[in-house]
Motif scaffolding. Structure first.
Motif, PDB file in Angstrom:
ATOM      1  N   ALA A  97     -29.704  12.734  42.374  1.00  4.41           N
ATOM      2  CA  ALA A  97     -29.296  13.845  41.509  1.00  4.41           C
ATOM      3  C   ALA A  97     -28.319  14.726  42.276  1.00  4.41           C
ATOM      4  O   ALA A  97     -28.723  15.667  42.975  1.00  4.41           O
ATOM      5  CB  ALA A  97     -30.516  14.650  41.072  1.00  4.41           C
ATOM      6  N   PRO A  98     -27.023  14.472  42.168  1.00  4.38           N
ATOM      7  CA  PRO A  98     -26.029  15.199  42.964  1.00  4.38           C
ATOM      8  C   PRO A  98     -25.620  16.547  42.388  1.00  4.38           C
ATOM      9  O   PRO A  98     -24.780  17.226  42.967  1.00  4.38           O
ATOM     10  CB  PRO A  98     -24.836  14.244  42.965  1.00  4.38           C
ATOM     11  N   GLY A  99     -26.191  16.929  41.245  1.00  6.44           N
ATOM     12  CA  GLY A  99     -25.835  18.221  40.649  1.00  6.44           C
ATOM     13  C   GLY A  99     -24.522  18.202  39.894  1.00  6.44           C
ATOM     14  O   GLY A  99     -23.885  19.244  39.712  1.00  6.44           O
ATOM     15  N   ARG A 100     -24.123  17.044  39.432  1.00  2.01           N
ATOM     16  CA  ARG A 100     -22.900  16.882  38.644  1.00  2.01           C
ATOM     17  C   ARG A 100     -23.083  15.659  37.761  1.00  2.01           C
ATOM     18  O   ARG A 100     -24.094  14.961  37.841  1.00  2.01           O
ATOM     19  CB  ARG A 100     -21.668  16.700  39.540  1.00  2.01           C
ATOM     20  N   ARG A 101     -22.109  15.437  36.907  1.00  2.00           N
ATOM     21  CA  ARG A 101     -22.147  14.239  36.088  1.00  2.00           C
ATOM     22  C   ARG A 101     -21.942  13.002  36.975  1.00  2.00           C
ATOM     23  O   ARG A 101     -21.189  13.043  37.949  1.00  2.00           O
ATOM     24  CB  ARG A 101     -21.048  14.301  35.023  1.00  2.00           C
ATOM     25  N   VAL A 102     -22.606  11.904  36.634  1.00  2.00           N
ATOM     26  CA  VAL A 102     -22.458  10.658  37.372  1.00  2.00           C
ATOM     27  C   VAL A 102     -21.940   9.587  36.408  1.00  2.00           C
ATOM     28  O   VAL A 102     -22.704   9.054  35.597  1.00  2.00           O
ATOM     29  CB  VAL A 102     -23.781  10.190  37.998  1.00  2.00           C
ATOM     30  N   PRO A 103     -20.643   9.265  36.456  1.00  2.00           N
ATOM     31  CA  PRO A 103     -20.099   8.201  35.601  1.00  2.00           C
ATOM     32  C   PRO A 103     -20.473   6.835  36.179  1.00  2.00           C
ATOM     33  O   PRO A 103     -19.678   6.176  36.854  1.00  2.00           O
ATOM     34  CB  PRO A 103     -18.591   8.456  35.649  1.00  2.00           C
ATOM     35  N   LEU A 104     -21.678   6.408  35.901  1.00  2.00           N
ATOM     36  CA  LEU A 104     -22.269   5.245  36.562  1.00  2.00           C
ATOM     37  C   LEU A 104     -21.409   3.997  36.415  1.00  2.00           C
ATOM     38  O   LEU A 104     -21.147   3.294  37.394  1.00  2.00           O
ATOM     39  CB  LEU A 104     -23.673   4.998  36.000  1.00  2.00           C
ATOM     40  N   ARG A 105     -20.976   3.719  35.208  1.00  2.00           N
ATOM     41  CA  ARG A 105     -20.219   2.488  34.961  1.00  2.00           C
ATOM     42  C   ARG A 105     -18.921   2.481  35.765  1.00  2.00           C
ATOM     43  O   ARG A 105     -18.508   1.445  36.286  1.00  2.00           O
ATOM     44  CB  ARG A 105     -19.919   2.373  33.463  1.00  2.00           C
ATOM     45  N   ALA A 106     -18.277   3.635  35.878  1.00  2.00           N
ATOM     46  CA  ALA A 106     -17.028   3.713  36.637  1.00  2.00           C
ATOM     47  C   ALA A 106     -17.269   3.523  38.127  1.00  2.00           C
ATOM     48  O   ALA A 106     -16.467   2.914  38.832  1.00  2.00           O
ATOM     49  CB  ALA A 106     -16.336   5.049  36.380  1.00  2.00           C
ATOM     50  N   ILE A 107     -18.387   4.046  38.623  1.00  2.00           N
ATOM     51  CA  ILE A 107     -18.655   3.990  40.061  1.00  2.00           C
ATOM     52  C   ILE A 107     -19.018   2.580  40.513  1.00  2.00           C
ATOM     53  O   ILE A 107     -18.539   2.102  41.546  1.00  2.00           O
ATOM     54  CB  ILE A 107     -19.764   4.988  40.436  1.00  2.00           C
ATOM     55  N   VAL A 108     -19.874   1.900  39.761  1.00  2.00           N
ATOM     56  CA  VAL A 108     -20.332   0.578  40.200  1.00  2.00           C
ATOM     57  C   VAL A 108     -19.627  -0.571  39.481  1.00  2.00           C
ATOM     58  O   VAL A 108     -19.864  -1.736  39.783  1.00  2.00           O
ATOM     59  CB  VAL A 108     -21.864   0.428  40.030  1.00  2.00           C
ATOM     60  N   GLY A 109     -18.734  -0.265  38.555  1.00  2.00           N
ATOM     61  CA  GLY A 109     -18.109  -1.301  37.747  1.00  2.00           C
ATOM     62  C   GLY A 109     -17.304  -2.317  38.525  1.00  2.00           C
ATOM     63  O   GLY A 109     -17.186  -3.474  38.100  1.00  2.00           O
ATOM     64  N   SER A 110     -16.750  -1.934  39.676  1.00  2.00           N
ATOM     65  CA  SER A 110     -15.933  -2.882  40.442  1.00  2.00           C
ATOM     66  C   SER A 110     -16.776  -4.000  41.051  1.00  2.00           C
ATOM     67  O   SER A 110     -16.230  -5.011  41.513  1.00  2.00           O
ATOM     68  CB  SER A 110     -15.182  -2.156  41.562  1.00  2.00           C
ATOM     69  N   LEU A 111     -18.101  -3.850  41.053  1.00  2.00           N
ATOM     70  CA  LEU A 111     -18.972  -4.884  41.596  1.00  2.00           C
ATOM     71  C   LEU A 111     -19.180  -6.031  40.615  1.00  2.00           C
ATOM     72  O   LEU A 111     -19.657  -7.091  40.989  1.00  2.00           O
ATOM     73  CB  LEU A 111     -20.335  -4.285  41.969  1.00  2.00           C
ATOM     74  N   ARG A 112     -18.813  -5.819  39.377  1.00  2.00           N
ATOM     75  CA  ARG A 112     -18.953  -6.844  38.356  1.00  2.00           C
ATOM     76  C   ARG A 112     -17.733  -7.770  38.391  1.00  2.00           C
ATOM     77  O   ARG A 112     -16.592  -7.319  38.346  1.00  2.00           O
ATOM     78  CB  ARG A 112     -19.064  -6.194  36.977  1.00  2.00           C
ATOM     79  N   ARG A 113     -17.987  -9.081  38.443  1.00  2.00           N
ATOM     80  CA  ARG A 113     -16.902 -10.057  38.527  1.00  2.00           C
ATOM     81  C   ARG A 113     -16.714 -10.735  37.178  1.00  2.00           C
ATOM     82  O   ARG A 113     -17.085 -11.873  36.962  1.00  2.00           O
ATOM     83  CB  ARG A 113     -17.216 -11.093  39.608  1.00  2.00           C
ATOM     84  N   GLY A 114     -16.138  -9.997  36.254  1.00  2.00           N
ATOM     85  CA  GLY A 114     -15.864 -10.534  34.934  1.00  2.00           C
ATOM     86  C   GLY A 114     -17.004 -10.331  33.961  1.00  2.00           C
ATOM     87  O   GLY A 114     -18.140 -10.031  34.348  1.00  2.00           O
TER      88      GLY A 114
END
Length: 309
Positions: free
Chosen positions: A10-27
């Motif tokens: 909980a960093p005290g701000r919005r967490v755009p999860l898909r944007a942060i971890v999306g590069s780990l998805r390979r297609g």
């Protein structure tokens, strides 16, 4: 089946999860990734074994809370690093936008942070597979190999089709003809094999300074600037690891910042004021959709990397 383990961030701000971890998805068909109403699930191999990691966001006025659930022997390892995965180590206080479009993109992505997995082989094998071919070809090859040589991921996500990629030892046992059958030529397959034979040394890169980590990766024949940068972005969270040598990156950034495509030399000059954050500019340009106009038919076999990889 082991009991699930949980942690939160909980960093005290919005967490755009898909944007942060999306590069780990390979297609879109990546077997190591499932996304649904319960959030994002990803399978990976940690130093302590396989893990299924589930991430979901709880919204609140005071800021988002990411709840992580993990199954498998690697659960304690991955949960301990949850803040790093979600960008807690990404310092952006000294980032200055020198172009209006970068400032606008930064404002639109103000809560995005660059995370890191601390898993080198996890990022390196698919990056090598992506050398010199289209994304569609690379994703298909990786999907085929993971489905054949990976394993069912621990926990309930495995019952829904989630898989973990092969470990370094398992990748080494993939026969040469299976690489070819999946669409990976001998040159790329040989590069993967060379890297896996020194996998322990490469995994140590997570504890090295960025330049030394890149240098060690590039001691493996077949791993060049582009591949090392793709690994650094994901495994090390390096905000300066711009993808020199990519078929599109220099042209798109050049067009976004100057109105004209540039080559790698022009990109290096253009990004000089952003030293330390050059990959951040690359990401912001991409996230804002600031690509150059495409003219003519799409190439049937464009090189992902025209020269260096």
């Amino acid at each position: 089946m082991t009991d699930p383990q949980q942690a939160d961030f909980a960093p005290g701000r919005r967490v755009p999860l898909r944007a942060i971890v999306g590069s780990l998805r390979r297609g879109a068909g990546d077997p190591t990734w499932i996304e649904g109403p319960d959030g994002i699930w990803r399978g990976s191999i940690t130093p302590h074994g396989p893990v299924s990691l589930g991430l979901r966001v709880e919204r609140a006025a005071s800021g988002d809370r990411v709840v992580a659930t993990a199954h498998g022997p690697g659960a304690p390892w991955v949960l301990e690093r949850l803040p790093r995965l979600l960008g807690a180590d990404d310092t952006i206080d000294d980032f200055v936008a020198h172009h209006d479009v970068v400032a606008e993109a930064r404002s639109a992505q103000r809560d995005w942070r660059l995370g890191r997995t601390d898993l080198v082989i996890d990022a390196l094998v698919p990056a090598i597979i992506e050398q010199r071919v289209t994304g569609r070809q690379a994703f298909s090859a990786y999907r085929t190999l993971v489905r054949r040589y990976g394993a069912i991921a621990p926990g309930p996500a495995g019952q829904r089709g989630l898989r973990t990629p092969p470990s370094a030892a398992q990748w080494l046992r993939v026969p040469s003809w299976e690489w070819l059958r999946a669409g990976v030529d001998a040159q790329r397959a040989d590069t993967v094999m060379r890297a896996l034979r020194v996998a322990a040394r490469l995994e140590e890169c997570v504890d090295l300074p960025a330049q030394e980590a890149s240098r060690r990766l590039r001691t493996v024949p077949g791993i060049g600037v582009w591949t090392a940068a793709e690994v650094a972005q994901r495994a090390f969270g390096d905000p300066d690891a711009v993808s020199f040598g990519d078929y599109h990156v220099a042209k798109n950034i050049g067009y976004a910042l100057t109105g004209q495509p540039v080559d790698d030399a022009g990109l290096a000059q253009l990004l000089e004021p952003y030293a330390g954050h050059r990959y951040r500019v690359q990401y912001l340009v991409h996230a804002a959709g600031l690509s150059r106009p495409r003219r003519g038919p799409r190439l049937s076999l464009p090189t992902h990397l025209p020269a260096r990889f």
